[in-house]
Design a protein around this motif. Structure first.
Motif, PDB file in Angstrom:
ATOM      1  N   LEU A   1      56.386  65.975  34.729  1.00  0.00           N
ATOM      2  CA  LEU A   1      55.211  66.557  35.273  1.00  0.00           C
ATOM      3  C   LEU A   1      55.222  66.885  36.851  1.00  0.00           C
ATOM      4  O   LEU A   1      54.163  67.814  37.027  1.00  0.00           O
ATOM      5  CB  LEU A   1      53.675  65.396  34.634  1.00  0.00           C
ATOM      6  N   ASP A   2      55.145  66.034  37.599  1.00  0.00           N
ATOM      7  CA  ASP A   2      54.652  65.350  38.552  1.00  0.00           C
ATOM      8  C   ASP A   2      55.940  66.305  39.938  1.00  0.00           C
ATOM      9  O   ASP A   2      55.709  67.150  40.980  1.00  0.00           O
ATOM     10  CB  ASP A   2      55.202  64.015  39.275  1.00  0.00           C
ATOM     11  N   ALA A   3      56.884  66.564  39.279  1.00  0.00           N
ATOM     12  CA  ALA A   3      58.292  67.123  39.013  1.00  0.00           C
ATOM     13  C   ALA A   3      57.470  68.491  39.564  1.00  0.00           C
ATOM     14  O   ALA A   3      57.446  69.996  40.733  1.00  0.00           O
ATOM     15  CB  ALA A   3      59.112  67.288  39.373  1.00  0.00           C
ATOM     16  N   SER A   4      56.801  69.604  38.421  1.00  0.00           N
ATOM     17  CA  SER A   4      56.312  71.131  38.114  1.00  0.00           C
ATOM     18  C   SER A   4      55.117  71.095  39.121  1.00  0.00           C
ATOM     19  O   SER A   4      55.330  72.415  39.735  1.00  0.00           O
ATOM     20  CB  SER A   4      56.337  70.804  36.324  1.00  0.00           C
ATOM     21  N   LEU A   5      54.558  70.286  38.881  1.00  0.00           N
ATOM     22  CA  LEU A   5      53.196  70.000  40.376  1.00  0.00           C
ATOM     23  C   LEU A   5      53.867  70.900  41.482  1.00  0.00           C
ATOM     24  O   LEU A   5      53.068  71.527  42.030  1.00  0.00           O
ATOM     25  CB  LEU A   5      51.916  69.487  39.725  1.00  0.00           C
ATOM     26  N   MET A   6      54.364  69.360  41.318  1.00  0.00           N
ATOM     27  CA  MET A   6      54.986  69.756  43.098  1.00  0.00           C
ATOM     28  C   MET A   6      55.548  71.035  43.374  1.00  0.00           C
ATOM     29  O   MET A   6      55.653  72.234  44.600  1.00  0.00           O
ATOM     30  CB  MET A   6      56.085  68.627  43.676  1.00  0.00           C
ATOM     31  N   LEU A   7      56.203  71.635  42.652  1.00  0.00           N
ATOM     32  CA  LEU A   7      57.573  72.637  42.394  1.00  0.00           C
ATOM     33  C   LEU A   7      56.576  74.180  42.728  1.00  0.00           C
ATOM     34  O   LEU A   7      56.502  75.072  43.526  1.00  0.00           O
ATOM     35  CB  LEU A   7      58.202  72.840  41.200  1.00  0.00           C
ATOM     36  N   GLY A   8      54.996  74.084  42.234  1.00  0.00           N
ATOM     37  CA  GLY A   8      54.724  74.845  42.302  1.00  0.00           C
ATOM     38  C   GLY A   8      53.694  75.129  43.975  1.00  0.00           C
ATOM     39  O   GLY A   8      53.419  76.111  44.539  1.00  0.00           O
ATOM     40  N   ARG A   9      53.436  74.101  44.486  1.00  0.00           N
ATOM     41  CA  ARG A   9      53.125  73.718  45.610  1.00  0.00           C
ATOM     42  C   ARG A   9      54.110  74.156  46.612  1.00  0.00           C
ATOM     43  O   ARG A   9      53.739  74.611  47.504  1.00  0.00           O
ATOM     44  CB  ARG A   9      52.571  72.515  45.952  1.00  0.00           C
ATOM     45  N   ALA A  10      54.936  73.904  46.266  1.00  0.00           N
ATOM     46  CA  ALA A  10      56.166  73.877  47.150  1.00  0.00           C
ATOM     47  C   ALA A  10      56.523  75.898  47.152  1.00  0.00           C
ATOM     48  O   ALA A  10      56.761  75.947  48.761  1.00  0.00           O
ATOM     49  CB  ALA A  10      57.285  73.456  46.677  1.00  0.00           C
ATOM     50  N   ALA A  11      56.548  76.455  46.260  1.00  0.00           N
ATOM     51  CA  ALA A  11      56.912  77.529  45.943  1.00  0.00           C
ATOM     52  C   ALA A  11      55.708  78.912  46.838  1.00  0.00           C
ATOM     53  O   ALA A  11      55.870  79.746  47.887  1.00  0.00           O
ATOM     54  CB  ALA A  11      56.641  78.723  44.788  1.00  0.00           C
ATOM     55  N   THR A  12      54.729  78.538  47.325  1.00  0.00           N
ATOM     56  CA  THR A  12      53.884  79.083  47.827  1.00  0.00           C
ATOM     57  C   THR A  12      53.581  78.162  49.479  1.00  0.00           C
ATOM     58  O   THR A  12      53.401  79.341  50.526  1.00  0.00           O
ATOM     59  CB  THR A  12      51.850  78.538  47.467  1.00  0.00           C
ATOM     60  N   SER A  13      54.354  77.352  49.800  1.00  0.00           N
ATOM     61  CA  SER A  13      54.159  76.496  51.166  1.00  0.00           C
ATOM     62  C   SER A  13      55.321  76.950  52.071  1.00  0.00           C
ATOM     63  O   SER A  13      55.828  77.430  52.911  1.00  0.00           O
ATOM     64  CB  SER A  13      54.781  75.365  51.251  1.00  0.00           C
ATOM     65  N   VAL A  14      56.655  77.694  50.950  1.00  0.00           N
ATOM     66  CA  VAL A  14      57.670  78.112  51.475  1.00  0.00           C
ATOM     67  C   VAL A  14      57.420  79.897  52.007  1.00  0.00           C
ATOM     68  O   VAL A  14      58.308  80.719  52.796  1.00  0.00           O
ATOM     69  CB  VAL A  14      59.384  78.179  50.897  1.00  0.00           C
ATOM     70  N   SER A  15      56.529  80.339  50.833  1.00  0.00           N
ATOM     71  CA  SER A  15      56.462  81.670  51.177  1.00  0.00           C
ATOM     72  C   SER A  15      55.896  81.993  52.362  1.00  0.00           C
ATOM     73  O   SER A  15      55.216  81.358  53.052  1.00  0.00           O
ATOM     74  CB  SER A  15      54.931  82.752  50.002  1.00  0.00           C
ATOM     75  N   PRO A  16      56.538  82.941  53.162  1.00  0.00           N
ATOM     76  CA  PRO A  16      56.364  83.684  54.347  1.00  0.00           C
ATOM     77  C   PRO A  16      54.500  84.153  54.876  1.00  0.00           C
ATOM     78  O   PRO A  16      53.991  84.326  56.289  1.00  0.00           O
ATOM     79  CB  PRO A  16      57.049  84.664  54.836  1.00  0.00           C
ATOM     80  N   TRP A  17      54.107  84.117  53.642  1.00  0.00           N
ATOM     81  CA  TRP A  17      52.616  85.136  54.341  1.00  0.00           C
ATOM     82  C   TRP A  17      51.858  84.330  52.829  1.00  0.00           C
ATOM     83  O   TRP A  17      52.692  84.685  51.748  1.00  0.00           O
ATOM     84  CB  TRP A  17      52.450  86.616  54.135  1.00  0.00           C
ATOM     85  N   VAL A  18      51.060  84.189  52.913  1.00  0.00           N
ATOM     86  CA  VAL A  18      49.951  83.998  51.712  1.00  0.00           C
ATOM     87  C   VAL A  18      48.468  83.978  52.642  1.00  0.00           C
ATOM     88  O   VAL A  18      48.061  84.146  53.478  1.00  0.00           O
ATOM     89  CB  VAL A  18      49.372  82.238  51.489  1.00  0.00           C
ATOM     90  N   PRO A  19      47.305  84.711  51.504  1.00  0.00           N
ATOM     91  CA  PRO A  19      46.591  84.796  51.720  1.00  0.00           C
ATOM     92  C   PRO A  19      45.030  83.683  52.773  1.00  0.00           C
ATOM     93  O   PRO A  19      45.276  82.781  51.870  1.00  0.00           O
ATOM     94  CB  PRO A  19      45.106  85.667  50.653  1.00  0.00           C
TER      95      PRO A  19
END
Length: 390
Positions: free
Chosen positions: A9-27
């Motif tokens: 569960l911990d890994a899945s939560l971190m995976l979601g944050r990771a996807a947003t972090s590596v994105s070159p742009w977020v609003p």
């Protein structure tokens, strides 16, 4: 069920944050890097209470970047702003430049944690942390802090490899006690500071403990050469891991900085000491911070000669600040010995995780903490506190 069983569960939560972090742009709303700061935004943040103060210009003075972007920004004010004492230089800490750095900061919520500290906790403190002028937070490790430029007050900072003087060791006992006293068993922990996680619930904790176990195994299996006391500690921490974590989470609780190594400390020109980088502040025991700082940052001979006196100074300062603490020096020293194990585990992970610190810094910290583990029979102290808690 132990915390190990929840690692997925911990890994899945971190995976979601990771996807947003590596994105070159977020609003995002507002600046997230020093170069994006608009003069009008900064004037509103710094001068809203000073009628007629006008920010005439800003200029990047210089800086560096790593896990975060760090820049000094020069500010030119009109005469009203100058007379009001508005800062001529500020320190801007903001979004990591690279996706790889954001991948560390974002999933572990380090950026939001630090912004929360400056928004909700900083105003309860004195010089234990830099002053904050403005903050902004977004998604995926995007953030910005406008802080006091401590160089304006003759601040001296350290690397982990430096030899800290006794005056700084004493200053840090006072700074840590002042920090902890401000939040000691305070209702604030359940109200405005409710965002502070207990250790077990910190983002990425379960995954990081798995890494700790893997690196400890090198000592247990004899792949890492070390003194017998060090190998015994690796064995005890692994055998009693769940119970060690439970003891570490016992009270009394306060706000803890979370990473009190020498490189995160400073001395001001008046001799007072303080702390930088509040990215992993959480809720826990104050003696953890004392042991981590002393075990990894104090020169070995100074620690051997003065650690009990320094521990006494910490406790005395807590009491002077109004904390009612039923703890004699002998019991405090046993708890201190227990917490040195945390310092050892932190350093042994960092030295095996290439790129987090320089080799010179890691070698010096490793030498210091191993000496403390050998000098003070830390493995026995851990086992003693675990068995006492059963």
């Amino acid at each position: 069920m132990t915390y190990k069983n929840n690692a997925l569960l911990d890994a899945s939560l971190m995976l979601g944050r990771a996807a947003t972090s590596v994105s070159p742009w977020v609003p995002s709303v507002g600046p997230m890097r020093a170069k994006d700061i608009k003069k009008s935004w900064l004037q509103k943040q710094l001068a809203s209470g000073f009628a007629g103060a006008e920010l005439l210009s800003t200029s990047l003075i210089g800086g560096d970047f790593g896990t975060t972007d760090r820049q000094r920004l020069g500010l030119e004010w009109n005469e009203i702003g100058k007379r009001a004492g508005l800062p001529s230089v500020v320190f801007v800490k903001s979004t990591p430049k690279t996706a790889s750095s954001r991948l560390m900061v974002g999933p572990l919520k380090m950026a939001s944690n630090e912004v929360q500290f400056y928004r909700t906790a900083r105003h309860f403190l004195g010089d234990e942390a830099p002053k904050v002028y403005a903050s902004n937070i977004g998604l995926g490790a995007r953030f910005l802090l406008v802080l006091e430029d401590l160089s304006e007050r003759g601040c001296q900072t350290f690397s982990l490899a430096d030899e800290a003087p006794l005056s700084h060791l004493r200053g840090m006992m006072i700074a840590l006690a002042s920090l902890h006293a401000a939040f000691w068993e305070s209702p604030k922990l359940d109200n405005e500071l409710a965002w502070l996680d207990r250790e077990r619930f910190r983002p990425g904790f379960k995954m990081m403990m798995a890494v700790h176990r893997r690196f400890r195994q090198r000592f247990i299996n004899g792949k890492e050469l070390a003194a017998k006391e060090v190998c015994q500690l690796a064995d005890v921490l692994t055998e009693y891991e769940d119970e060690v974590i439970s003891v570490r989470e016992q009270g009394p609780h306060t706000l803890v900085h979370g990473d009190t190594h020498l490189g995160n400390t400073y001395i001001l020109n008046d001799g007072r000491s303080g702390l930088l980088d509040w990215q992993i502040a959480h809720r826990g025991q104050g003696l953890r911070e004392v042991a981590y700082f002393m075990g990894t940052g104090a020169p070995i001979e100074l620690r051997r000669q003065h650690e009990k006196d320094l521990l006494a100074l910490y406790i005395e300062t807590l009491r002077e600040k109004g904390v009612v603490i039923d703890l004699d020096l002998d019991e405090a020293f046993d708890i201190y010995r227990f917490w040195l194990a945390y310092g050892w585990d932190a350093v042994q992970l960092t030295r095996n995780w290439e790129g987090l610190q320089s080799r010179e810094s890691m070698d010096r910290s490793w030498e210091r903490i191993n000496a403390a583990v050998e000098d003070l029979d830390v493995a026995a102290a851990v086992k003693q506190r675990v068995l006492k808690a059963r």
